[in-house]
Motif scaffolding. Structure first.
Motif, mmCIF file in Angstrom:
data_model
loop_
_atom_site.group_PDB
_atom_site.id
_atom_site.type_symbol
_atom_site.label_atom_id
_atom_site.label_comp_id
_atom_site.label_asym_id
_atom_site.label_seq_id
_atom_site.Cartn_x
_atom_site.Cartn_y
_atom_site.Cartn_z
ATOM 1 N N GLY A 380 37.247 16.499 100.220
ATOM 2 C CA GLY A 380 36.588 16.528 98.811
ATOM 3 C C GLY A 380 35.382 17.866 99.270
ATOM 4 N N THR A 389 29.961 8.860 94.549
ATOM 5 C CA THR A 389 29.264 9.371 93.063
ATOM 6 C C THR A 389 28.685 10.462 93.805
ATOM 7 N N ARG A 502 38.694 6.255 94.927
ATOM 8 C CA ARG A 502 38.744 6.885 94.245
ATOM 9 C C ARG A 502 40.512 7.505 93.319
ATOM 10 N N GLN A 506 42.419 5.733 90.642
ATOM 11 C CA GLN A 506 43.175 6.628 89.262
ATOM 12 C C GLN A 506 44.434 6.710 88.788
ATOM 13 N N ASP A 512 39.069 6.633 85.122
ATOM 14 C CA ASP A 512 37.380 6.509 85.121
ATOM 15 C C ASP A 512 36.571 5.374 85.490
ATOM 16 N N GLU A 615 39.434 15.213 89.048
ATOM 17 C CA GLU A 615 37.863 15.202 88.111
ATOM 18 C C GLU A 615 37.495 15.987 87.304
ATOM 19 N N TYR A 616 38.717 16.147 86.754
ATOM 20 C CA TYR A 616 39.090 16.779 84.616
ATOM 21 C C TYR A 616 38.322 15.290 83.674
ATOM 22 N N ASN A 624 36.026 11.021 83.041
ATOM 23 C CA ASN A 624 37.091 11.416 83.887
ATOM 24 C C ASN A 624 39.162 10.804 83.520
ATOM 25 N N PRO A 626 41.460 12.571 84.114
ATOM 26 C CA PRO A 626 42.740 13.255 85.225
ATOM 27 C C PRO A 626 44.235 13.586 84.266
#
Length: 735
Positions: A380, A389, A502, A506, A512, A615-616, A624, A626
């Motif tokens: 990332g 975070t 994460r 998702q 989220d 991360e949308y 959050n 996606p």
């Protein structure tokens, strides 16, 4: 005679033991409960106003009844709320909770939780900042009472009043709101173990949505009998795939004359040659058939998730055989180790072609793969805490790497290309590029200068020394060792556990997830309990058995994920026993046009960033989500059109769909015929489609609509009910 009686008694006893043993798994599951308790925010004794104090006035104790007063919103203003009815894991803290404020229009705003501490045996103090990232609070029209609620593990608390700036205003309590002083809270319960097996239908239904391509009665009955853990153990060993991968030979980059689709050159050659070879038609159909009918559902589901992390795409990958070899790597490693997946994907010819590593040399380096293995696949853009975070400095995110880092990884990854040397490549084919064997090093094209990789605590792989005067086998060993060192350097980066965990959460459970959920799974990624890092089997198990994933009911409206088109379609089709268009055979799996219209063309992601970015954020919110990135006015209509086609018609046979696709509603027609009131039909669909969680208001509305059709038309009743449920927001969000 006595001997015969003894034998009969022993026989009956044995039968009883056998019968009891058949039901032991089910009976055992009644001893455990998948549900976490619902958090309760404490209020003052005689009102629904929050029992709350400013963080500056908090002395570590529960305050007495407070005179009604307001709190000033702002970046430095913090309020302490008091929450009870929790069953916490040992390390569960502030990042397990979210605090929301709701104004008189019903709009919610998320506050940042900054502290969590135990006050008494059953009461906890939750501190949050009275400012949202959207900057709403503090405006003149924001002053007055708001409603406050707390969410935890997909559950939402009661709503209590909180004054911002002043007391009063137009916000109204919920119709069932009551004061919740500590003295009146009666729903506390003794803690129960987490990570256990479950029997409740709502939780089974949710689990099957997360771990498969959709629930069906056979799977539900099996899990009801054996429990989740045993089913997972079975899935980890299940044979995959049920339907063999398409076996298409490699062809030249330029289609030969005998593969011309219009048959003008060689009329006796079937017109399917070009379609089957130079498009993703066969892998797409195979993907769907395996989703609809395959036994190893979990591996297929995880492989599908991995294909949206380690992205390649038929938009640029020319041949179906190339995509098949890529998918084999995903499925082979779906329950393996992340580090092995990294290596095999790095040397995948399909990935090498898609992200240009096969064209990267010391004199002409290409950074595409080196950049994406960092940005999209493992690390990332920003440094992360273990709960996912972003780390900040001076209020700004801290970059994970810079261009110099990308350049150094690019140098390590120079010199590999397609394996077309017969002596070293068993699957090399004359006249076609070999997409089966791993990439082969060309030592003449490898960069031998020194490289500096990631530096982080404990790293022993930061510096790759130069290789002076290296030739022959020494240079080959240097290049391969450098690649392994670079992959180890990435694999052991602190970002990898939270980043990967994460995204997998998702794809499987919720868009989220709380920081606590991410951290629990990331800890398993970092160490599976046996000092093994990257154990995907342990990670998947942790994701699916986590208390935030499990539960008979989830009441947090922000919990879950919008069903992406592939899963939206497969869930509906599997629920209703998907068949061919005539209902006599299995579907051929050709649903690509419908899925593409909904925004997801399988195995043909528009870019390396996948169909939607992890991360949308849903516009205008902090949610959050996606999959919402591909939910537009047009794709929303197409989702409805798909339901209409499947419920009222079918995907008819054609040259591309030789068998077509339909759903089976015969058993539901029988239920509808037997009960003129429509209630039994709604109950059956509530169980099958909603896991028993259809809201009372929606059920009432649908029942009214269904009963407008005459009882003599049971099919119309069934179709109307399914259509209304499937097109609803309640169904389209996997919860």
């Amino acid at each position: 005679m006595k001997s015969n009686q003894s034998r009969i008694s022993f026989y009956l006893f044995s039968v009883c033991i056998l019968v009891v043993s058949m039901f032991l798994p089910t009976l055992a599951e009644t001893d455990s409960n998948p549900d976490s308790p619902t958090p309760i925010l404490l209020s003052e004794t005689d009102s629904t106003r929050a029992l709350a104090v400013s963080s500056k006035g908090f002395n570590g104790e529960i305050p007495e009844k407070l005179a009604s007063r307001a709190f000033k919103p702002g970046r430095k203003s913090k309020v302490v709320l008091f929450v009870t009815n929790l069953d916490l894991l040992p390390d569960e803290g502030a990042n397990a909770f979210r605090v929301y404020l709701e104004n008189e229009k019903g709009t919610q705003f998320q506050m940042r939780v900054v502290d969590f501490q135990q006050v008494t045996k059953t009461v906890y103090a939750l501190t949050s900042v009275l400012y949202d990232d959207l900057g709403y609070w503090g405006q003149p029209e924001a002053n007055g009472d708001v409603l406050v609620n707390v969410t935890w593990r997909g559950l939402t608390s009661n709503k209590v009043r909180l004054g911002l700036g002043k007391i009063g205003g137009e916000v109204k309590d919920a119709s069932d709101a009551t004061p919740t002083p500590l003295s009146s809270v009666k729903s506390l319960r003794e803690p129960t173990p987490n990570y256990v097996g479950y029997r409740y239908s709502g939780d089974r239904h949710r689990f099957l949505q997360q771990a498969t391509f959709g629930p069906n009665s056979d799977l539900d009955n099996r899990i009801r009998r054996i429990g989740l853990r045993t089913w997972l153990a079975e899935q980890f060993e299940a044979i995959y795939p049920k339907y063999p991968y398409p076996n298409v030979p490699f062809k030249p980059v330029n289609a030969p004359a005998d593969c011309d689709n219009d048959q003008t050159v060689t009329p006796d050659v079937p017109a399917t040659c070009f379609r089957d070879t130079y498009s993703q038609y066969l892998p797409q159909n195979w993907l769907a058939q395996e989703a609809y009918y395959g036994d190893a559902q979990l591996k297929h589901r995880v492989s599908w998730a991995l294909s949206q992390i380690w992205v390649t795409s038929g938009v640029d990958i020319q041949q179906s055989s190339h995509m098949v070899e890529y998918h084999k790597i995903l499925s082979k490693n779906a329950f393996g180790n992340w580090r092995t997946l990294m290596k095999e994907m790095t040397l995948s010819p399909t990935m090498g072609d898609y992200l240009d590593m096969v064209r990267s040399s010391k004199n002409s380096p290409n950074e595409n793969y080196a950049r994406e293995i960092l940005q999209l696949f493992n690390i990332g853009l920003f440094k992360l805490n273990m709960d996912g975070t972003v780390q900040t400095s001076g209020g700004m995110p801290v970059d994970s790497y810079d261009q110099a880092t990308v350049n150094n990884f690019t140098k390590v990854m120079t010199g590999w290309s397609f394996c077309n040397t017969a002596a070293a490549c068993p699957n090399a084919v004359l006249g076609a590029i070999n997409f089966k064997d791993p990439l082969l090093l060309n030592t003449n094209n490898h960069d031998v200068t020194a490289k500096t990789l990631f530096t982080y605590p404990g790293s022993t792989t930061t510096n790759v020394a130069a290789c002076t005067s290296c030739t022959g086998t020494a240079l080959t060993a240097y290049a391969n060792n450098s690649l392994d060192q670079a992959l180890d350097n990435i694999f052991n980066h602190p970002n990898v556990p939270p980043f990967v965990s994460r995204i997998l959460i998702q794809h499987l459970v919720t868009g989220d997830p709380s920081g606590a959920y991410v951290q629990r799974v990331a800890n398993v990624f970092a160490n599976n309990g046996s000092n093994v890092r990257g154990d995907l089997k342990a990670v998947i198990k942790a994701i699916l058995l986590d208390p935030e994933a499990r539960g008979n009911v989830k009441t947090d409206p922000k919990y879950g994920k919008l069903r992406e088109p592939v899963l939206f379609a497969s869930n509906l089709l599997r629920t209703f026993n998907v068949k061919s268009a005539d209902g006599l055979n299995l579907s051929d799996g050709y649903v690509t046009p419908q899925l593409a219209a909904m925004g997801q063309n399988p195995l043909r992601s528009p870019t390396v960033f996948n169909y939607f970015p992890p991360e949308y954020l849903v516009p205008g919110t902090t949610l959050n989500g996606p999959e919402f990135a591909i939910l537009t006015t047009g794709t929303t209509v197409q989702r409805t059109n798909f339901i209409n086609t499947m419920v009222y018609s079918r995907i008819n046979t054609s040259a591309l769909a030789p068998l077509g696709t339909s759903i089976t509603l015969t058993d539901l027609q029988a239920i509808s015929t037997a009960d003129a009131s429509g209630n039994q039909l709604l109950d059956a669909l509530n169980t099958r489609m909603m896991g028993g969680n259809l809201s009372p208001s929606m059920r009432s509305t649908i029942l009214t609509a269904v009963t407008t059709f005459p009882t003599a038309s049971p099919l119309l009743r069934v179709q109307a009910a399914i259509y209304l449920i499937a097109t609803s927001s309640q169904y389209q969000v996997q919860r």
